[in-house]
Design a protein around this motif. Structure first.
Motif, PDB file in Angstrom:
ATOM      1  N   LYS A  93      14.042   1.872 -53.696  1.00 43.48           N
ATOM      2  CA  LYS A  93      13.159   2.723 -54.508  1.00 43.48           C
ATOM      3  C   LYS A  93      13.885   3.719 -55.396  1.00 43.48           C
ATOM      4  O   LYS A  93      13.320   4.193 -56.370  1.00 43.48           O
ATOM      5  CB  LYS A  93      12.185   3.467 -53.597  1.00 43.48           C
ATOM      6  N   GLN A  94      15.136   4.053 -55.059  1.00 40.53           N
ATOM      7  CA  GLN A  94      15.835   5.075 -55.820  1.00 40.53           C
ATOM      8  C   GLN A  94      17.091   4.542 -56.501  1.00 40.53           C
ATOM      9  O   GLN A  94      17.219   4.602 -57.718  1.00 40.53           O
ATOM     10  CB  GLN A  94      16.220   6.228 -54.886  1.00 40.53           C
ATOM     11  N   TYR A  95      18.020   4.054 -55.690  1.00 39.06           N
ATOM     12  CA  TYR A  95      19.335   3.687 -56.214  1.00 39.06           C
ATOM     13  C   TYR A  95      19.281   2.464 -57.120  1.00 39.06           C
ATOM     14  O   TYR A  95      19.854   2.452 -58.213  1.00 39.06           O
ATOM     15  CB  TYR A  95      20.304   3.472 -55.049  1.00 39.06           C
ATOM     16  N   ARG A  96      18.571   1.422 -56.703  1.00 40.76           N
ATOM     17  CA  ARG A  96      18.497   0.200 -57.509  1.00 40.76           C
ATOM     18  C   ARG A  96      17.869   0.466 -58.877  1.00 40.76           C
ATOM     19  O   ARG A  96      18.392   0.008 -59.904  1.00 40.76           O
ATOM     20  CB  ARG A  96      17.732  -0.894 -56.754  1.00 40.76           C
ATOM     21  N   PRO A  97      16.745   1.207 -58.964  1.00 37.16           N
ATOM     22  CA  PRO A  97      16.188   1.506 -60.289  1.00 37.16           C
ATOM     23  C   PRO A  97      17.161   2.281 -61.200  1.00 37.16           C
ATOM     24  O   PRO A  97      17.209   2.033 -62.411  1.00 37.16           O
ATOM     25  CB  PRO A  97      14.938   2.333 -59.980  1.00 37.16           C
ATOM     26  N   GLU A  98      17.945   3.199 -60.601  1.00 36.55           N
ATOM     27  CA  GLU A  98      18.936   3.946 -61.392  1.00 36.55           C
ATOM     28  C   GLU A  98      19.982   2.994 -61.983  1.00 36.55           C
ATOM     29  O   GLU A  98      20.327   3.095 -63.165  1.00 36.55           O
ATOM     30  CB  GLU A  98      19.672   4.967 -60.511  1.00 36.55           C
ATOM     31  N   ILE A  99      20.498   2.102 -61.175  1.00 35.18           N
ATOM     32  CA  ILE A  99      21.537   1.175 -61.612  1.00 35.18           C
ATOM     33  C   ILE A  99      20.962   0.160 -62.596  1.00 35.18           C
ATOM     34  O   ILE A  99      21.621  -0.197 -63.584  1.00 35.18           O
ATOM     35  CB  ILE A  99      22.201   0.479 -60.407  1.00 35.18           C
ATOM     36  N   THR A 100      19.729  -0.275 -62.377  1.00 34.37           N
ATOM     37  CA  THR A 100      19.078  -1.208 -63.300  1.00 34.37           C
ATOM     38  C   THR A 100      18.967  -0.573 -64.690  1.00 34.37           C
ATOM     39  O   THR A 100      19.227  -1.229 -65.705  1.00 34.37           O
ATOM     40  CB  THR A 100      17.675  -1.605 -62.783  1.00 34.37           C
TER      41      THR A 100
ATOM     42  N   ARG B  44      27.794  -5.618 -61.271  1.00 28.81           N
ATOM     43  CA  ARG B  44      28.405  -5.924 -59.973  1.00 28.81           C
ATOM     44  C   ARG B  44      27.790  -5.041 -58.880  1.00 28.81           C
ATOM     45  O   ARG B  44      27.488  -5.506 -57.784  1.00 28.81           O
ATOM     46  CB  ARG B  44      29.916  -5.718 -60.030  1.00 28.81           C
ATOM     47  N   LEU B  45      27.603  -3.769 -59.189  1.00 28.00           N
ATOM     48  CA  LEU B  45      26.994  -2.834 -58.245  1.00 28.00           C
ATOM     49  C   LEU B  45      25.568  -3.263 -57.905  1.00 28.00           C
ATOM     50  O   LEU B  45      25.154  -3.205 -56.744  1.00 28.00           O
ATOM     51  CB  LEU B  45      27.005  -1.423 -58.837  1.00 28.00           C
ATOM     52  N   LEU B  46      24.849  -3.722 -58.889  1.00 24.97           N
ATOM     53  CA  LEU B  46      23.486  -4.201 -58.677  1.00 24.97           C
ATOM     54  C   LEU B  46      23.460  -5.398 -57.722  1.00 24.97           C
ATOM     55  O   LEU B  46      22.602  -5.483 -56.833  1.00 24.97           O
ATOM     56  CB  LEU B  46      22.861  -4.577 -60.019  1.00 24.97           C
ATOM     57  N   ARG B  47      24.407  -6.301 -57.871  1.00 26.21           N
ATOM     58  CA  ARG B  47      24.495  -7.452 -56.950  1.00 26.21           C
ATOM     59  C   ARG B  47      24.795  -6.980 -55.525  1.00 26.21           C
ATOM     60  O   ARG B  47      24.238  -7.513 -54.556  1.00 26.21           O
ATOM     61  CB  ARG B  47      25.563  -8.447 -57.421  1.00 26.21           C
ATOM     62  N   GLN B  48      25.670  -5.982 -55.375  1.00 29.05           N
ATOM     63  CA  GLN B  48      25.980  -5.448 -54.050  1.00 29.05           C
ATOM     64  C   GLN B  48      24.749  -4.797 -53.417  1.00 29.05           C
ATOM     65  O   GLN B  48      24.479  -4.968 -52.229  1.00 29.05           O
ATOM     66  CB  GLN B  48      27.118  -4.433 -54.135  1.00 29.05           C
ATOM     67  N   ILE B  49      24.013  -4.050 -54.219  1.00 34.43           N
ATOM     68  CA  ILE B  49      22.787  -3.408 -53.734  1.00 34.43           C
ATOM     69  C   ILE B  49      21.790  -4.474 -53.288  1.00 34.43           C
ATOM     70  O   ILE B  49      21.201  -4.373 -52.209  1.00 34.43           O
ATOM     71  CB  ILE B  49      22.164  -2.504 -54.822  1.00 34.43           C
ATOM     72  N   ASP B  50      21.613  -5.501 -54.116  1.00 35.25           N
ATOM     73  CA  ASP B  50      20.664  -6.566 -53.772  1.00 35.25           C
ATOM     74  C   ASP B  50      21.058  -7.282 -52.484  1.00 35.25           C
ATOM     75  O   ASP B  50      20.209  -7.610 -51.660  1.00 35.25           O
ATOM     76  CB  ASP B  50      20.547  -7.575 -54.919  1.00 35.25           C
ATOM     77  N   ARG B  51      22.354  -7.507 -52.317  1.00 32.35           N
ATOM     78  CA  ARG B  51      22.845  -8.149 -51.093  1.00 32.35           C
ATOM     79  C   ARG B  51      22.525  -7.279 -49.873  1.00 32.35           C
ATOM     80  O   ARG B  51      22.051  -7.775 -48.856  1.00 32.35           O
ATOM     81  CB  ARG B  51      24.359  -8.361 -51.212  1.00 32.35           C
ATOM     82  N   ARG B  52      22.774  -5.973 -49.984  1.00 31.81           N
ATOM     83  CA  ARG B  52      22.511  -5.055 -48.867  1.00 31.81           C
ATOM     84  C   ARG B  52      21.007  -4.959 -48.591  1.00 31.81           C
ATOM     85  O   ARG B  52      20.594  -4.913 -47.431  1.00 31.81           O
ATOM     86  CB  ARG B  52      23.107  -3.669 -49.177  1.00 31.81           C
TER      87      ARG B  52
END
Length: 164
Positions: free
Chosen positions: A24-31, A54-62
């Motif tokens: 809800k927070q970190y992924r939208p910021e990186i997107t 790359r960071l977005l892929r790591q977030i999605d994996r987690r």
């Protein structure tokens, strides 16, 4: 039931908080950063775009891992029936013949924190402790040989308030 799927309520809540924060927070910021970097044109030499993608892929994996893991975990809450014996979630104080005192908490693999003394239920020490009572002797086979410990205290609340 596998011990690998056990967790304390506090541990489950921490994983759930992490999942919610990431989604809800970190992924939208990186997107948003990826979109802004992509709008600058040539993506092949855009370090901002490459890094954030790359960071977005790591977030999605987690996020995928946490969502799946939270579904398969079983929360183990304290029960008054446990009082006086060591079970999952217990804080335990041990002492050896040399007078060395250590404190551990038996938790699931998702909660291991050696700085806090949190050990996994699957560790040799925890397996040796399960079911023991105060004043019991515990023998644990370690890489450096057989170690003997005596159970000094068992609690289902932290020994120090900041431990939890």
């Amino acid at each position: 039931m596998s011990n690998a799927h056990l967790i304390t309520r506090k541990g489950w809540e921490a994983l759930d908080r992490e999942l919610k924060y990431l989604w809800k927070q970190y992924r939208p910021e990186i997107t948003l950063k990826v979109q802004e970097a992509a709008a600058q044109g040539d993506r092949s030499e855009n370090a901002d775009y490459t890094y954030n993608k790359r960071l977005l892929r790591q977030i999605d994996r987690r996020v995928r891992y946490l969502a799946k893991r939270l579904d398969e975990l079983t929360i183990v809450d304290y029960s008054p029936k446990q009082e006086g014996k060591i079970f999952f979630g217990a804080w335990v104080e041990l002492e050896n013949d040399a007078g060395t005192v250590v404190q551990y908490r038996i938790v699931g693999k998702d909660e291991i924190d050696t700085k806090k003394g949190y050990i996994t239920i699957d560790s040799p020490m925890a397996r040796a402790l399960i079911g023991k009572q105060v004043d019991d002797e515990v023998r644990v086979q370690t890489p450096s040989g057989l170690k003997e410990w005596y159970v000094n205290a068992i609690q289902y609340q932290p020994f120090k308030p900041e431990e939890e």
